[in-house]
Write a protein that holds these residues in place. Structure first.
Motif, PDB file in Angstrom:
ATOM      1  N   ILE A  52       6.994  -8.062  -9.043  1.00  0.00           N
ATOM      2  CA  ILE A  52       7.247  -6.903  -8.184  1.00  0.00           C
ATOM      3  C   ILE A  52       5.962  -6.468  -7.488  1.00  0.00           C
ATOM      4  O   ILE A  52       5.953  -6.169  -6.292  1.00  0.00           O
ATOM      5  CB  ILE A  52       7.850  -5.748  -9.013  1.00  0.00           C
ATOM      6  N   ALA A  53       4.857  -6.424  -8.243  1.00  0.00           N
ATOM      7  CA  ALA A  53       3.574  -6.025  -7.661  1.00  0.00           C
ATOM      8  C   ALA A  53       3.141  -6.989  -6.560  1.00  0.00           C
ATOM      9  O   ALA A  53       2.651  -6.566  -5.508  1.00  0.00           O
ATOM     10  CB  ALA A  53       2.510  -5.946  -8.748  1.00  0.00           C
ATOM     11  N   THR A  54       3.342  -8.284  -6.782  1.00  0.00           N
ATOM     12  CA  THR A  54       2.984  -9.278  -5.764  1.00  0.00           C
ATOM     13  C   THR A  54       3.814  -9.069  -4.500  1.00  0.00           C
ATOM     14  O   THR A  54       3.278  -9.069  -3.388  1.00  0.00           O
ATOM     15  CB  THR A  54       3.204 -10.705  -6.309  1.00  0.00           C
ATOM     16  N   ALA A  55       5.116  -8.896  -4.674  1.00  0.00           N
ATOM     17  CA  ALA A  55       5.988  -8.688  -3.513  1.00  0.00           C
ATOM     18  C   ALA A  55       5.615  -7.420  -2.763  1.00  0.00           C
ATOM     19  O   ALA A  55       5.547  -7.420  -1.523  1.00  0.00           O
ATOM     20  CB  ALA A  55       7.448  -8.627  -3.957  1.00  0.00           C
ATOM     21  N   LEU A  56       5.341  -6.348  -3.487  1.00  0.00           N
ATOM     22  CA  LEU A  56       4.940  -5.098  -2.832  1.00  0.00           C
ATOM     23  C   LEU A  56       3.609  -5.246  -2.110  1.00  0.00           C
ATOM     24  O   LEU A  56       3.435  -4.716  -1.013  1.00  0.00           O
ATOM     25  CB  LEU A  56       4.866  -3.963  -3.848  1.00  0.00           C
ATOM     26  N   MET A  57       2.674  -5.966  -2.725  1.00  0.00           N
ATOM     27  CA  MET A  57       1.372  -6.158  -2.089  1.00  0.00           C
ATOM     28  C   MET A  57       1.526  -6.913  -0.773  1.00  0.00           C
ATOM     29  O   MET A  57       0.907  -6.566   0.230  1.00  0.00           O
ATOM     30  CB  MET A  57       0.432  -6.893  -3.036  1.00  0.00           C
ATOM     31  N   VAL A  58       2.382  -7.921  -0.761  1.00  0.00           N
ATOM     32  CA  VAL A  58       2.614  -8.694   0.463  1.00  0.00           C
ATOM     33  C   VAL A  58       3.313  -7.843   1.525  1.00  0.00           C
ATOM     34  O   VAL A  58       2.889  -7.789   2.682  1.00  0.00           O
ATOM     35  CB  VAL A  58       3.433  -9.969   0.153  1.00  0.00           C
ATOM     36  N   VAL A  98       3.045   0.976  -8.628  1.00  0.00           N
ATOM     37  CA  VAL A  98       1.853   1.683  -8.140  1.00  0.00           C
ATOM     38  C   VAL A  98       0.723   0.698  -7.860  1.00  0.00           C
ATOM     39  O   VAL A  98       0.055   0.775  -6.820  1.00  0.00           O
ATOM     40  CB  VAL A  98       1.416   2.761  -9.151  1.00  0.00           C
ATOM     41  N   LEU A  99       0.497  -0.255  -8.772  1.00  0.00           N
ATOM     42  CA  LEU A  99      -0.577  -1.233  -8.580  1.00  0.00           C
ATOM     43  C   LEU A  99      -0.319  -2.148  -7.381  1.00  0.00           C
ATOM     44  O   LEU A  99      -1.258  -2.529  -6.680  1.00  0.00           O
ATOM     45  CB  LEU A  99      -0.770  -2.074  -9.840  1.00  0.00           C
ATOM     46  N   GLY A 100       0.935  -2.507  -7.140  1.00  0.00           N
ATOM     47  CA  GLY A 100       1.259  -3.343  -5.983  1.00  0.00           C
ATOM     48  C   GLY A 100       0.940  -2.642  -4.671  1.00  0.00           C
ATOM     49  O   GLY A 100       0.370  -3.229  -3.754  1.00  0.00           O
ATOM     50  N   ILE A 101       1.276  -1.362  -4.593  1.00  0.00           N
ATOM     51  CA  ILE A 101       0.987  -0.593  -3.378  1.00  0.00           C
ATOM     52  C   ILE A 101      -0.514  -0.369  -3.240  1.00  0.00           C
ATOM     53  O   ILE A 101      -1.076  -0.528  -2.145  1.00  0.00           O
ATOM     54  CB  ILE A 101       1.767   0.733  -3.396  1.00  0.00           C
ATOM     55  N   ALA A 102      -1.186  -0.042  -4.351  1.00  0.00           N
ATOM     56  CA  ALA A 102      -2.643   0.148  -4.308  1.00  0.00           C
ATOM     57  C   ALA A 102      -3.350  -1.155  -3.923  1.00  0.00           C
ATOM     58  O   ALA A 102      -4.315  -1.149  -3.145  1.00  0.00           O
ATOM     59  CB  ALA A 102      -3.141   0.649  -5.655  1.00  0.00           C
ATOM     60  N   GLY A 103      -2.876  -2.281  -4.457  1.00  0.00           N
ATOM     61  CA  GLY A 103      -3.453  -3.578  -4.098  1.00  0.00           C
ATOM     62  C   GLY A 103      -3.272  -3.889  -2.624  1.00  0.00           C
ATOM     63  O   GLY A 103      -4.165  -4.443  -1.978  1.00  0.00           O
ATOM     64  N   ALA A 104      -2.123  -3.521  -2.060  1.00  0.00           N
ATOM     65  CA  ALA A 104      -1.871  -3.744  -0.635  1.00  0.00           C
ATOM     66  C   ALA A 104      -2.821  -2.933   0.222  1.00  0.00           C
ATOM     67  O   ALA A 104      -3.373  -3.442   1.211  1.00  0.00           O
ATOM     68  CB  ALA A 104      -0.426  -3.392  -0.291  1.00  0.00           C
ATOM     69  N   VAL A 105      -3.022  -1.689  -0.139  1.00  0.00           N
ATOM     70  CA  VAL A 105      -3.942  -0.834   0.632  1.00  0.00           C
ATOM     71  C   VAL A 105      -5.358  -1.390   0.539  1.00  0.00           C
ATOM     72  O   VAL A 105      -6.076  -1.474   1.546  1.00  0.00           O
ATOM     73  CB  VAL A 105      -3.870   0.630   0.139  1.00  0.00           C
TER      74      VAL A 105
END
Length: 186
Positions: free
Chosen positions: A120-126, A41-48
């Motif tokens: 995982i969060a870093t990869a999702l954010m990218v 959830v944090l990775g996606i929120a960070g990306a947005v």
């Protein structure tokens, strides 16, 4: 012991040595689910958030068909990395502290989960940030006229930025692990 209708009533007694109420138990599988779910959830929120904060740099299509970028646009290019680092550092520090405090049944397992989750969060954010941002300018350049401004794809250029989230998570975890224990009243 039997109930009013003669049925046996079963009462759950805590396991020997387990002082946690049943609602706070859950074991390692619960820790894995909570930590990895939180980082997803944090990775996606960070990306947005990254996508919303970054004004992407632009290339200008040159007469020879190539793409050029001026100094002001180069500054914007580095700003994207800067915002990525700030978002990853803040989310990493906060999540590392909170998750270590909340799910610290086994500090070694929790720390390993934090590192995996932050990766995982870093990869999702990218990946999500790239998907939300503009398309690859080289693919757009073929159809663009000379002098057209093409926004740059949202991506990380400084490789070290990928390490910010895991390092911040471990710093946040250390704040909790090295803090003095709280004394319980009673």
């Amino acid at each position: 012991m039997s109930g009013p209708a003669g049925d046996a009533v079963v009462t759950e007694e805590p396991e020997a040595g387990n002082t946690q109420p049943p609602s706070e138990r859950g074991g390692t599988l619960a820790d894995i689910a909570w930590v990895l779910g939180t980082y997803t959830v944090l990775g996606i929120a960070g990306a947005v958030l990254w996508w919303l904060l970054v004004d992407p740099a632009s290339f200008t299509k040159a007469g020879n068909g190539g793409l050029a970028m001026g100094e002001a646009q180069l500054g914007k290019r580095f700003a994207a990395d800067g915002w990525f680092v700030v978002i990853a550092a803040v989310l990493g520090l906060l999540s590392g502290s909170v998750l270590t405090w909340w799910r610290s049944r086994d500090n070694l397992v929790t720390s390993a989960l934090l590192v995996v989750g932050s990766g995982i969060a870093t990869a999702l954010m990218v990946l999500v940030g790239r998907a939300l941002g503009p398309a690859d300018p080289e693919s757009l350049a073929r159809a663009a006229s000379v002098g057209a401004r093409l926004p740059m794809q949202l991506e990380v250029h400084a490789t070290v930025a990928y390490l910010v989230w895991p390092i911040a998570v471990l710093v946040g975890a250390l704040f909790v692990l090295w803090s003095p224990p709280t004394e319980s009243a009673g």
